[in-house]
Design an enzyme around this catalytic site. Structure first.
Site, PDB file in Angstrom:
ATOM      1  N   MET A   1      -0.506 -19.776  14.835  1.00 23.13           N
ATOM      2  CA  MET A   1      -1.143 -21.086  14.845  1.00 23.13           C
ATOM      3  C   MET A   1      -1.079 -21.567  16.292  1.00 23.13           C
ATOM      4  O   MET A   1      -0.004 -21.583  16.904  1.00 23.13           O
ATOM      5  CB  MET A   1      -0.399 -22.064  13.921  1.00 23.13           C
ATOM      6  CG  MET A   1      -1.129 -23.359  13.730  1.00 23.13           C
ATOM      7  SD  MET A   1      -2.802 -23.144  13.040  1.00 23.13           S
ATOM      8  CE  MET A   1      -2.488 -23.245  11.284  1.00 23.13           C
TER       9      MET A   1
ATOM     10  N   GLY B   1      -3.722 -16.172  17.782  1.00 26.24           N
ATOM     11  CA  GLY B   1      -2.995 -14.901  17.728  1.00 26.24           C
ATOM     12  C   GLY B   1      -3.961 -13.789  18.112  1.00 26.24           C
ATOM     13  O   GLY B   1      -5.092 -13.741  17.616  1.00 26.24           O
TER      14      GLY B   1
ATOM     15  N   GLY C   1      -4.193 -10.621  17.474  1.00 23.36           N
ATOM     16  CA  GLY C   1      -4.685  -9.757  16.399  1.00 23.36           C
ATOM     17  C   GLY C   1      -5.725 -10.476  15.561  1.00 23.36           C
ATOM     18  O   GLY C   1      -6.826  -9.964  15.314  1.00 23.36           O
ATOM     19  N   ALA C   2      -5.373 -11.687  15.114  1.00 27.96           N
ATOM     20  CA  ALA C   2      -6.292 -12.451  14.265  1.00 27.96           C
ATOM     21  C   ALA C   2      -7.573 -12.770  15.028  1.00 27.96           C
ATOM     22  O   ALA C   2      -8.677 -12.673  14.482  1.00 27.96           O
ATOM     23  CB  ALA C   2      -5.608 -13.734  13.801  1.00 27.96           C
TER      24      ALA C   2
ATOM     25  N   GLU D   1       1.607  -8.304  21.029  1.00 25.74           N
ATOM     26  CA  GLU D   1       2.407  -9.434  20.527  1.00 25.74           C
ATOM     27  C   GLU D   1       3.193  -9.046  19.271  1.00 25.74           C
ATOM     28  O   GLU D   1       3.676  -9.906  18.555  1.00 25.74           O
ATOM     29  CB  GLU D   1       1.511 -10.646  20.238  1.00 25.74           C
ATOM     30  CG  GLU D   1       1.083 -11.374  21.501  1.00 25.74           C
ATOM     31  CD  GLU D   1       0.257 -12.613  21.236  1.00 25.74           C
ATOM     32  OE1 GLU D   1       0.104 -13.412  22.166  1.00 25.74           O
ATOM     33  OE2 GLU D   1      -0.263 -12.779  20.121  1.00 25.74           O
TER      34      GLU D   1
ATOM     35  N   THR E   1      -9.127 -19.468  26.536  1.00 23.95           N
ATOM     36  CA  THR E   1      -8.266 -18.867  25.502  1.00 23.95           C
ATOM     37  C   THR E   1      -9.124 -18.045  24.538  1.00 23.95           C
ATOM     38  O   THR E   1     -10.122 -18.531  24.016  1.00 23.95           O
ATOM     39  CB  THR E   1      -7.531 -19.970  24.686  1.00 23.95           C
ATOM     40  OG1 THR E   1      -6.989 -20.906  25.588  1.00 23.95           O
ATOM     41  CG2 THR E   1      -6.437 -19.362  23.827  1.00 23.95           C
TER      42      THR E   1
ATOM     43  N   ASP F   1      -9.739 -11.575  23.841  1.00 23.55           N
ATOM     44  CA  ASP F   1      -9.790 -11.077  22.460  1.00 23.55           C
ATOM     45  C   ASP F   1     -11.235 -10.798  22.050  1.00 23.55           C
ATOM     46  O   ASP F   1     -11.525  -9.790  21.400  1.00 23.55           O
ATOM     47  CB  ASP F   1      -9.155 -12.098  21.511  1.00 23.55           C
ATOM     48  CG  ASP F   1      -7.685 -12.309  21.839  1.00 23.55           C
ATOM     49  OD1 ASP F   1      -7.040 -11.354  22.289  1.00 23.55           O
ATOM     50  OD2 ASP F   1      -7.195 -13.435  21.658  1.00 23.55           O
TER      51      ASP F   1
ATOM     52  N   GLY G   1     -10.621 -23.748  22.032  1.00 25.16           N
ATOM     53  CA  GLY G   1      -9.976 -22.997  20.949  1.00 25.16           C
ATOM     54  C   GLY G   1     -10.372 -21.537  21.016  1.00 25.16           C
ATOM     55  O   GLY G   1     -11.484 -21.191  21.412  1.00 25.16           O
TER      56      GLY G   1
HETATM   57  O1  RIB Z   1      -5.372 -14.395  23.441  1.00 24.34           O
HETATM   58  C1  RIB Z   1      -5.255 -15.719  23.041  1.00 24.34           C
HETATM   59  C2  RIB Z   1      -4.138 -15.850  22.049  1.00 24.34           C
HETATM   60  O2  RIB Z   1      -2.924 -15.582  22.696  1.00 24.34           O
HETATM   61  C3  RIB Z   1      -3.986 -17.249  21.486  1.00 24.34           C
HETATM   62  O3  RIB Z   1      -4.784 -17.466  20.353  1.00 24.34           O
HETATM   63  C4  RIB Z   1      -2.500 -17.344  21.233  1.00 24.34           C
HETATM   64  O4  RIB Z   1      -2.163 -17.360  19.883  1.00 24.34           O
HETATM   65  C5  RIB Z   1      -1.892 -16.144  21.938  1.00 24.34           C
HETATM   66  O5  RIB Z   1      -1.503 -15.205  21.053  1.00 24.34           O
END
Ligand code: RIB
Length: 296
Positions: free
Chosen positions: A13, A40, A42-43, A140, A242, A246, A279
């Site tokens: 979160m 996160g 992975g998510a 992570e 952020t 990912d 976000g």
């Molecule tokens: O890569 C971004 C992510 O890194 C964020 O969503 C945070 O949860 C960290 O894990």
């Protein structure tokens, strides 16, 4: 046919504070806003890959707490297969305290339940991994689980993309099992035990296998053999970076079958779209949006 991707990684979160600038140590600042959003690595990668049209399953762990309930429900709504997301008793779900200022971020992650992902969870997901086109893993979760992912993918002949974030040294034997590694310059230096000041192209040549290196606003460099090639970034107004990495990794996995240059181009475009909203998951594009952006 949809690409099948297994993501092995963290679920957090994200507690996101917007500030006019980053506070100095010991300083208190008045912030501009606060949101609680799903995150996160992975998510995030799982959600980004689903939105780009892949069939995605996630291997990970959540606590049996309210954050865990919310994160589980959100991932299910996105269409991520959660068969191998374990709810751990007596554990909190992972959190990330994030400060965003001027499009940059600072993040402190508390892994909590993410630290409970084990090699046994990977073995349990063996059949799913065997059916995957690509596996994505980040750092992570415990090193044993990362190592187990790399070994399982290698054993089953399924390519594993290792996104070494946040970077920690990894045994060279594990590193060599990754089909691609996707670090930034700092992460690659940590992985190789080298100085971060070393020229990034020299670092790429020293890596044991193919590298896709991200350079933020300078785009990405990639190398399978020979000299590294460059893909420029796409110009956008940055609100929050952020989750950009990912989105990049997810797109790379989804489009890898189109060849590395095309996959890197699409990954840069997807990451550019992702930074235009606050976000990690908010700005992640859907396939149609990415196509329209690339056509412009
Ligand atoms: O890569 C971004 C992510 O890194 C964020 O969503 C945070 O949860 C960290 O894990």
């Amino acid at each position: 046919m949809n690409r099948r991707i297994v993501v092995v990684g963290s679920i957090n979160m994200d507690l996101v504070t917007q500030a006019p600038r980053f506070p100095a140590p010991g300083e208190t600042l008045l912030g501009d806003g606060f949101v609680t959003v799903a995150g996160g690595k992975g998510a995030n990668q799982a959600v980004a890959a689903v939105r780009l049209g892949a069939e995605v399953a996630l291997v990970g762990a959540l606590g049996r707490d309210s954050f865990g309930d919310q994160l589980h429900a959100g991932l299910r709504e996105e269409g991520v297969d959660l068969t191998h997301v374990h709810r751990l008793a007596d554990q909190a779900s992972g959190t990330a305290s994030i400060t965003v200022a001027g499009g940059e971020n600072q993040i402190v992650v508390v892994p909590a339940a993410n630290a409970g992902v084990t090699p046994a969870h990977l073995e349990a997901a063996r059949d799913m991994v065997a059916r995957a086109d690509v596996v994505l893993v980040q750092m992570e979760i415990p090193l044993e689980a990362i190592d187990a992912t790399l070994r399982l993918g290698h054993r089953l002949g399924v390519p594993v993309i290792l996104n070494p974030a946040p970077a920690r040294p990894l045994p060279p034997a594990s590193l060599a099992l990754a089909r691609y590694i996707t670090p930034n310059q700092h992460e690659l230096a940590v992985l190789l035990g080298a100085s971060p000041d070393e020229d990034f192209r020299a670092l790429m040549r020293r890596a044991p296998g193919p590298v896709v290196l991200t350079r933020g606003s300078e785009g990405a460099w990639y190398r399978e053999q020979g000299e590294p090639a460059h893909q420029a970034s796409f110009a956008v107004d940055v609100v929050d970076s952020t989750g950009a990495g990912d989105t990049f990794n997810a797109a790379l996995a989804v489009f890898l079958h189109e060849g590395l240059p095309q996959a890197v181009r699409k990954a840069c475009a997807a990451a550019a779209l992702a930074v235009t909203r606050l976000g990690a998951q908010q700005g992640m594009p859907r396939a149609r949006e990415l196509d329209a952006f690339l056509a412009r």
